[in-house]
Each structure stands twice: as structure tokens, then as C-alpha cells.
Design an enzyme around this catalytic site. Structure first.
Site, PDB file in Angstrom:
ATOM      1  N   ASN A  98       0.821  -1.215   0.000  1.00 56.09           N
ATOM      2  CA  ASN A  98       0.000   0.000   0.000  1.00 56.09           C
ATOM      3  C   ASN A  98       0.852   1.262   0.000  1.00 56.09           C
ATOM      4  O   ASN A  98       0.409   2.314  -0.432  1.00 56.09           O
ATOM      5  CB  ASN A  98      -0.915  -0.002   1.233  1.00 56.09           C
ATOM      6  CG  ASN A  98      -1.610   1.333   1.446  1.00 56.09           C
ATOM      7  OD1 ASN A  98      -2.430   1.740   0.629  1.00 56.09           O
ATOM      8  ND2 ASN A  98      -1.259   2.031   2.535  1.00 56.09           N
ATOM      9  N   ASP A 194      -0.786  -6.751   3.683  1.00 53.72           N
ATOM     10  CA  ASP A 194      -0.841  -5.717   4.711  1.00 53.72           C
ATOM     11  C   ASP A 194      -1.743  -4.555   4.275  1.00 53.72           C
ATOM     12  O   ASP A 194      -1.763  -4.168   3.100  1.00 53.72           O
ATOM     13  CB  ASP A 194       0.591  -5.183   4.928  1.00 53.72           C
ATOM     14  CG  ASP A 194       0.680  -4.152   6.029  1.00 53.72           C
ATOM     15  OD1 ASP A 194       0.502  -4.531   7.198  1.00 53.72           O
ATOM     16  OD2 ASP A 194       0.910  -2.958   5.726  1.00 53.72           O
ATOM     17  N   GLU A 230      -5.371  -8.215   5.221  1.00 50.05           N
ATOM     18  CA  GLU A 230      -5.572  -7.574   6.515  1.00 50.05           C
ATOM     19  C   GLU A 230      -6.576  -6.439   6.366  1.00 50.05           C
ATOM     20  O   GLU A 230      -6.251  -5.346   5.917  1.00 50.05           O
ATOM     21  CB  GLU A 230      -4.247  -7.016   7.062  1.00 50.05           C
ATOM     22  CG  GLU A 230      -4.390  -6.522   8.494  1.00 50.05           C
ATOM     23  CD  GLU A 230      -3.762  -5.180   8.780  1.00 50.05           C
ATOM     24  OE1 GLU A 230      -3.711  -4.793   9.950  1.00 50.05           O
ATOM     25  OE2 GLU A 230      -3.331  -4.490   7.827  1.00 50.05           O
TER      26      GLU A 230
HETATM   27  C1  ARE Z   1       5.378   3.974  12.502  1.00 45.34           C
HETATM   28  C2  ARE Z   1       5.154   4.918  13.680  1.00 45.34           C
HETATM   29  C3  ARE Z   1       4.226   6.053  13.265  1.00 45.34           C
HETATM   30  C4  ARE Z   1       4.807   6.787  12.069  1.00 45.34           C
HETATM   31  C5  ARE Z   1       5.030   5.794  10.950  1.00 45.34           C
HETATM   32  C6  ARE Z   1       5.671   6.411   9.720  1.00 45.34           C
HETATM   33  O1  ARE Z   1       4.570   4.168  14.756  1.00 45.34           O
HETATM   34  O2  ARE Z   1       4.113   6.946  14.368  1.00 45.34           O
HETATM   35  O3  ARE Z   1       3.916   7.791  11.636  1.00 45.34           O
HETATM   36  O4  ARE Z   1       5.883   4.720  11.414  1.00 45.34           O
HETATM   37  O5  ARE Z   1       6.916   6.940  10.052  1.00 45.34           O
HETATM   38  C7  ARE Z   1       3.200  -0.790  11.819  1.00 45.34           C
HETATM   39  C8  ARE Z   1       3.021  -0.086  13.155  1.00 45.34           C
HETATM   40  C9  ARE Z   1       2.976   1.421  13.011  1.00 45.34           C
HETATM   41  C10 ARE Z   1       4.184   1.914  12.240  1.00 45.34           C
HETATM   42  C11 ARE Z   1       4.118   1.241  10.873  1.00 45.34           C
HETATM   43  C12 ARE Z   1       5.252   1.660   9.934  1.00 45.34           C
HETATM   44  O6  ARE Z   1       1.819  -0.545  13.755  1.00 45.34           O
HETATM   45  O7  ARE Z   1       2.989   2.004  14.309  1.00 45.34           O
HETATM   46  O8  ARE Z   1       4.157   3.324  12.118  1.00 45.34           O
HETATM   47  O9  ARE Z   1       4.234  -0.195  11.053  1.00 45.34           O
HETATM   48  O10 ARE Z   1       6.487   1.402  10.507  1.00 45.34           O
HETATM   49  C13 ARE Z   1      -4.709   0.571  10.968  1.00 45.34           C
HETATM   50  C14 ARE Z   1      -4.613  -0.070   9.591  1.00 45.34           C
HETATM   51  C15 ARE Z   1      -3.961  -1.423   9.619  1.00 45.34           C
HETATM   52  C16 ARE Z   1      -2.618  -1.397  10.376  1.00 45.34           C
HETATM   53  C17 ARE Z   1      -2.923  -0.862  11.775  1.00 45.34           C
HETATM   54  C18 ARE Z   1      -1.667  -0.795  12.630  1.00 45.34           C
HETATM   55  O11 ARE Z   1      -5.910  -0.164   9.024  1.00 45.34           O
HETATM   56  O12 ARE Z   1      -3.725  -1.828   8.274  1.00 45.34           O
HETATM   57  O13 ARE Z   1      -3.472   0.474  11.663  1.00 45.34           O
HETATM   58  N1  ARE Z   1      -1.953  -2.695  10.405  1.00 45.34           N
HETATM   59  C19 ARE Z   1      -0.870  -3.026   9.442  1.00 45.34           C
HETATM   60  C20 ARE Z   1       0.246  -3.826  10.071  1.00 45.34           C
HETATM   61  C21 ARE Z   1       1.034  -2.951  11.022  1.00 45.34           C
HETATM   62  C22 ARE Z   1       1.727  -1.859  10.228  1.00 45.34           C
HETATM   63  C23 ARE Z   1       0.936  -1.370   9.092  1.00 45.34           C
HETATM   64  C24 ARE Z   1      -0.280  -1.884   8.749  1.00 45.34           C
HETATM   65  C25 ARE Z   1       1.579  -0.392   8.195  1.00 45.34           C
HETATM   66  O14 ARE Z   1      -0.243  -4.992  10.637  1.00 45.34           O
HETATM   67  O15 ARE Z   1       1.973  -3.695  11.750  1.00 45.34           O
HETATM   68  O16 ARE Z   1       1.985  -0.727  11.089  1.00 45.34           O
HETATM   69  O17 ARE Z   1       2.306  -1.155   7.223  1.00 45.34           O
HETATM   70  C26 ARE Z   1      -9.126   1.090  13.876  1.00 45.34           C
HETATM   71  C27 ARE Z   1      -9.247   0.925  12.377  1.00 45.34           C
HETATM   72  C28 ARE Z   1      -8.073   0.143  11.803  1.00 45.34           C
HETATM   73  C29 ARE Z   1      -6.760   0.760  12.244  1.00 45.34           C
HETATM   74  C30 ARE Z   1      -6.728   0.807  13.777  1.00 45.34           C
HETATM   75  C31 ARE Z   1      -5.447   1.437  14.300  1.00 45.34           C
HETATM   76  O18 ARE Z   1      -9.314  -0.171  14.509  1.00 45.34           O
HETATM   77  O19 ARE Z   1     -10.430   0.223  12.061  1.00 45.34           O
HETATM   78  O20 ARE Z   1      -8.150   0.149  10.391  1.00 45.34           O
HETATM   79  O21 ARE Z   1      -5.690  -0.070  11.752  1.00 45.34           O
HETATM   80  O22 ARE Z   1      -7.824   1.568  14.247  1.00 45.34           O
HETATM   81  O23 ARE Z   1      -5.344   2.733  13.825  1.00 45.34           O
HETATM   82 CA    CA Z   2      -3.650   3.631  -0.107  1.00 46.15          CA
END
Ligand code: ARE
Ligand code: CA
Length: 486
Positions: A98, A194, A230
Site C-alpha cells: 500500500n 498488509d 488484513e
Molecule cells: C510507525 C510509527 C508512526 C509513524 C510511521 C511512519 O509508529 O508513528 O507515523 O511509522 O513513520 C506498523 C506499526 C505502526 C508503524 C508502521 C510503519 O503498527 O505504528 O508506524 O508499522 O512502521 C490501521 C490499519 C492497519 C494497520 C494498523 C496498525 O488499518 O492496516 O493500523 N496494520 C498493518 C500492520 C502494522 C503496520 C501497518 C499496517 C503499516 O499490521 O503492523 O503498522 O504497514 C481502527 C481501524 C483500523 C486501524 C486501527 C489502528 O481499529 O479500524 O483500520 O488499523 O484503528 O489505527
Molecule cells: Ca492507499
């Protein structure tokens, strides 16, 4: 596709979070193959941004699609995929497509590729400024997602400031498809996708449409990659999981949240309510769901689920919830295997130079030096076999005490009883569905050299057995199956 391409119709996989490829290869040979695990979800294999103090989440910030990370390089990845497939254990790659890394700054990724996150330049792919969604398309002042009630924002803006790829572009789709096809050519069986919620289903379908069939060295010709997306859908947002189910399975977060609250007895929940767990609770249909007790996000307060989530820290309840998940016929199961952490950013066990430490196995068959290896806990690993033995057989002989004691069979193949009362024993003669004989309880022990190292359960000619589980038993459950006959 929805089918996981497992060998011998195996029914569960494990997420070996942040493991090195060399350790996963060894684990396939010494443990996962022998104990009937169907596959491994591996951490993102592509080059990522190097973040100071090396948090686990740096791997969700792609820099290029070269297979070179702290888990190993291209050769290590190929060796792992080959050796695991030889054991009938499949590899599923976690793919972050993404976005690229977080906005701002420049440097080098884990494979040495240069990047500039101010000028949106990723020469390792290459991607340039035209390959990202601009703020205009997104519509928020800082380009970031602020409102999950607005589908356009969720998909065209930046998730936590991560540079959002323009997946409507044919060029961008092509680069992503090339990356996935390269792993398919090596022999992976599919992908955990992801942040699928943050991509338009049509863009994803276009990318999946470009994927090759799986490698015929390991899979029947014409096999298609397994897709697990996901999408966090607990309800009440603009985007729902059902927009994606035609392409593959969805990580069912309702399952993770609810199973935790039932075993914790929150909000008046009881085990006796679990008889129709799954669809009956408003979750996706069986064939569309990937289920789990916890994942790498919600075990540390990221993602969704909150305080109901069970993890290795609540080991007694965690084993019980895992046992229920593996016994109950709903969804495709993914077990979590973690590393220990004190703070939620902390990365995997590593040496002073940041190299991930190898997983060491002690003489009890569990792991040391910071690796939790939940999948090696006897109660968890033996329930994987239970699920394989029970495959294709529905739930029968449901019994409960109206409260927190339950039991059921899987046709005539397997039987489980769980006692989650605080004090009272489960003391009942129950229908197991099994043929008469002595069975080894695979929770308290193992079948070994024709004997049982744990409790033995005697099933009579009428299929009934006397079950006794004390309320304060270390693991208050009993599980027996056709392959645990003494
Ligand atoms: C990190 C820092 C951030 C910074 C960013 C960019 O923590 O502060 O801004 O870097 O510099 C993981 C971590 C993040 C991390 C990111 C990149 O969790 O903290 O950010 O890696 O290093 C949403 C999404 C869902 C996502 C979750 C975490 O919809 O897709 O947030 N999950 C996946 C993975 C994670 C990963 C990412 C995506 C990014 O499994 O491990 O992030 O690739 C409600 C909504 C959900 C939302 C949730 C939390 O429930 O319904 O959709 O999930 O709130 O916001
Ligand atoms: Ca997008």
C-alpha cells in the site's frame, strides 16, 4: 484464492514473527513438518527503512522489493522456501504494497538502496513522485488519514504518514506484481496482504490478476496463490471486509477480540455461548475467514482489539483459547509465535550490531533468548494435530453446563472438554463420538512409545467417557483424537 495450498490438507499455520530465514528453514525440518503445521507466515521479506533502535515496525516501511532484510538475503529466502516445501510446510509472505516508508528524511534501506522520503524518490524500485497519491487526490491538508468514516481518505491518504502508492497506475501495479511473482517463482504459497483496507479492491484485483500460477516444483499445475488480506472490520466504518472477500480470506479481527473477551468472561460472556461462534456471531463465513487469538499488532496494543486480547502473558487462558480455536470448525487458523518485549516498539532479540539473534531451542523443546515460541508449547502444538485429524468433520455432541464448561466432538475423530469455571470441577460422563478404547489426552501429555505421558481417557463401547477436570487444573481441558489412541 481462499484455499491455502497446504500439503495433505493441513489446517493451521504459524506466524514466526521477525524470525530469520535460516531459523525458519531449520524449524520446518526439526519441528513444523513433524508436528503437522501447514505453513509459516513470514515477516516482510523486502528491503525496509532502517529506523533507529530497530523497532519491529521498521519492516512495514518498504524501500525496495529486493529480498534483503534483517531476516536474511535472497539466497537465505530461497533456501528457506525450498527446505520448508520439502517438509510439506508452506511459506506465506507478508507483503506491504500500500505504501513505502514514512514521510520525511533520506537514507539507505536494509539492502543498501538509497531513498529520499522528502522528494519521494525510491531508486531501488524505481518509484518517483508520480507513483504516489498526491494530497489533492487524498483531500486532507497534511495528506494523512484522519477519518475512517471516509473511504476515499482511508484509501488515498497516508496511513500513519506512510507514503501512499498510486495503485491506479499501471506502472506501480506492474512493479508490485513483479515482486510477488518473483516470490511465486521461488515457491511461496501465497501472501498476507498488509493494510488491504487502504487499497481499492479494484486495484488489488488488477494486481492479483497479473500473478503467475504457483511453482510446479511444489504445487499442482494451475495452483493459484493463497490471499489473506488484513482488513480490520469491527463494524461502524466506511469500509467493510465483504468488499474484499471475492479475492481471498480476511483476517477476522472480530474473532480475536471476541475469543479474548469470552475466555476473560468480560461483559457477561460465557463459554456456553460459543456453540455458534463464527458466522453466528456476525463474523465472515467460514471460507472467508482467517482466525487468530492475537496478532503481531494487537498483542502489543497496535491495530485493533484493545484490552480483551489474550497473549502469551496470560498463558493459561491463552492456551485455552488456542485450544478452542484449533478444535472448533471455523476459519483457517493462524497461530502467533512472538518474541518477548517490555515496550511496544521493541524489536526482536538482537545483538549489539542489530543482527537478529538466532532462535535457540532448550532441552524441553521450548525456546530461549527472548523467543516465546508459543507454537512449541505442548498444549498448542498438539492441538494443531487435533485440527488436522478432525478436518472435514463438523461439530457434534455439543455439551455445556450453562456456564463456563463446554465439550464437543468433531464427528468420530476428536473430542475436547474445557473447564473455565473458577472453582468447580467438570465432572461428567460425556458423549465423545469416538470408538471405544484408551486415548491419550494431548493437553497434559504426549503419546510416546505406545504409552501416554499425560492423562488417559477411557471411551466405552457407547462412545461415552467419564471426564474430570478440576477447576484449578494447570490446563483445565482434555483433548483426545483418533491418532492419540494408546
Ligand atoms: C510507525 C510509527 C508512526 C509513524 C510511521 C511512519 O509508529 O508513528 O507515523 O511509522 O513513520 C506498523 C506499526 C505502526 C508503524 C508502521 C510503519 O503498527 O505504528 O508506524 O508499522 O512502521 C490501521 C490499519 C492497519 C494497520 C494498523 C496498525 O488499518 O492496516 O493500523 N496494520 C498493518 C500492520 C502494522 C503496520 C501497518 C499496517 C503499516 O499490521 O503492523 O503498522 O504497514 C481502527 C481501524 C483500523 C486501524 C486501527 C489502528 O481499529 O479500524 O483500520 O488499523 O484503528 O489505527
Ligand atoms: Ca492507499
Amino acid at each position: 484464492q481462499h484455499a491455502p495450498n497446504t500439503a495433505d490438507n493441513k489446517q493451521a499455520i504459524v506466524h514466526l514473527f521477525e524470525w530469520r530465514w535460516a531459523d525458519i528453514a531449520a524449524e520446518c525440518e526439526r519441528f513444523l513438518g513433524p508436528y503437522g503445521f501447514g505453513g509459516v507466515q513470514v515477516s516482510p521479506p523486502n528491503e525496509n527503512r532502517v529506523v533507529s533502535n530497530r523497532p519491529w515496525w521498521e519492516r512495514y516501511q518498504p524501500i525496495s522489493y529486493h529480498l534483503n532484510t534483517r531476516s536474511g538475503n535472497d539466497e537465505d529466502f530461497k533456501d528457506m522456501v525450498h527446505r520448508c516445501n520439502q517438509q510439506g510446510v508452506r511459506i506465506y509472505a507478508d507483503v506491504v504494497i500500500n505504501h513505502m516508508c514514512g514521510a520525511g528524511g533520506s537514507g539507505h534501506g536494509t539492502a543498501g538502496s538509497h531513498f529520499n522520503a522528502d522528494s519521494l524518490d525510491f531508486p531501488g524500485v524505481p518509484f518517483g513522485p508520480n507513483d504516489f497519491n498526491d494530497c489533492g487526490t487524498c483531500g486532507t491538508s497534511d495528506c494523512n488519514i484522519h477519518n475512517y468514516g471516509d473511504a476515499n481518505q482511508v484509501r488515498n491518504c497516508r496511513l500513519v504518514a506512510l507514503l501512499d502508492l498510486k495503485l491506479s497506475s499501471d506502472y506501480v501495479r506492474g512493479k508490485i506484481a513483479d515482486y510477488l511473482n518473483y516470490m511465486i517463482s521461488i515457491g511461496v504459497a501465497g501472501f498476507r496482504v498488509d493494510a488491504a483496507k487502504h487499497m481499492w479492491p479494484g486495484d488489488m484485483a488488477a494486481i492479483f490478476g497479473r500473478l503467475s500460477d504457483l511453482n510446479t516444483a511444489y504445487f499442482p499445475s494451475g495452483s493459484r496463490p493463497f490471499i489473506a488480506m488484513e482488513v480490520i472490520d469491527l463494524g461502524g466504518e466506511a469500509i467493510s471486509a465483504s468488499e474484499y472477500t471475492h479475492m481471498g480470506r480476511i483476517t477476522e479481527f472480530k474473532y480475536s477480540a471476541q475469543i479474548g473477551s469470552v475466555f476473560r468472561k468480560q461483559n457477561g460472556q460465557k463459554l456456553s455461548h460459543l456453540g455458534n461462534f463464527g458466522e453466528g456471531w456476525g463474523m465472515l463465513s467460514d471460507n472467508n475467514a482467517m482466525v487468530f487469538v492475537d496478532n503481531h499488532d494487537n498483542q502489543r496494543g497496535h491495530g485493533a482489539g484493545g484490552s480483551s486480547i489474550l497473549t502469551f502473558r496470560d498463558s493459561r487462558l491463552y492456551k485455552m483459547a488456542n485450544a478452542f480455536m484449533l478444535a472448533f470448525p471455523y476459519g483457517f487458523v493462524r497461530m502467533m509465535s512472538s518474541f518477548y518485549f517490555d515496550n511496544t516498539d521493541q524489536g526482536p532479540p538482537a545483538d549489539g550490531s542489530g543482527n537478529i539473534m538466532g532462535v535457540s531451542i532448550n532441552n524441553m523443546g521450548t525456546c530461549d533468548n527472548g523467543w516465546m515460541c508459543e507454537h512449541r508449547w505442548r498444549q498448542n502444538r498438539n492441538m494443531v494435530r487435533f485440527r488436522n485429524v478432525a478436518a472435514g468433520h463438523g461439530m457434534f455432541n455439543w455439551w455445556d453446563n450453562g456456564n463456563n464448561q463446554i465439550a464437543f466432538s468433531r464427528g468420530d475423530r476428536a473430542f475436547i472438554a474445557i473447564n473455565n469455571e473458577d472453582w468447580s470441577a467438570l465432572d461428567a460422563t460425556l458423549q465423545t463420538g469416538l470408538s471405544s478404547g484408551d486415548y491419550c489426552d494431548v493437553i497434559s501429555g504426549d503419546l510416546s512409545n505406545g504409552g501416554c505421558t499425560g492423562k488417559t481417557i477411557t471411551v466405552g463401547g457407547d462412545g461415552r467417557a467419564h471426564i474430570y477436570i478440576a477447576g484449578d487444573d494447570e490446563d483445565p481441558m482434555i483433548a483426545i483424537h483418533a491418532d492419540s489412541k494408546v
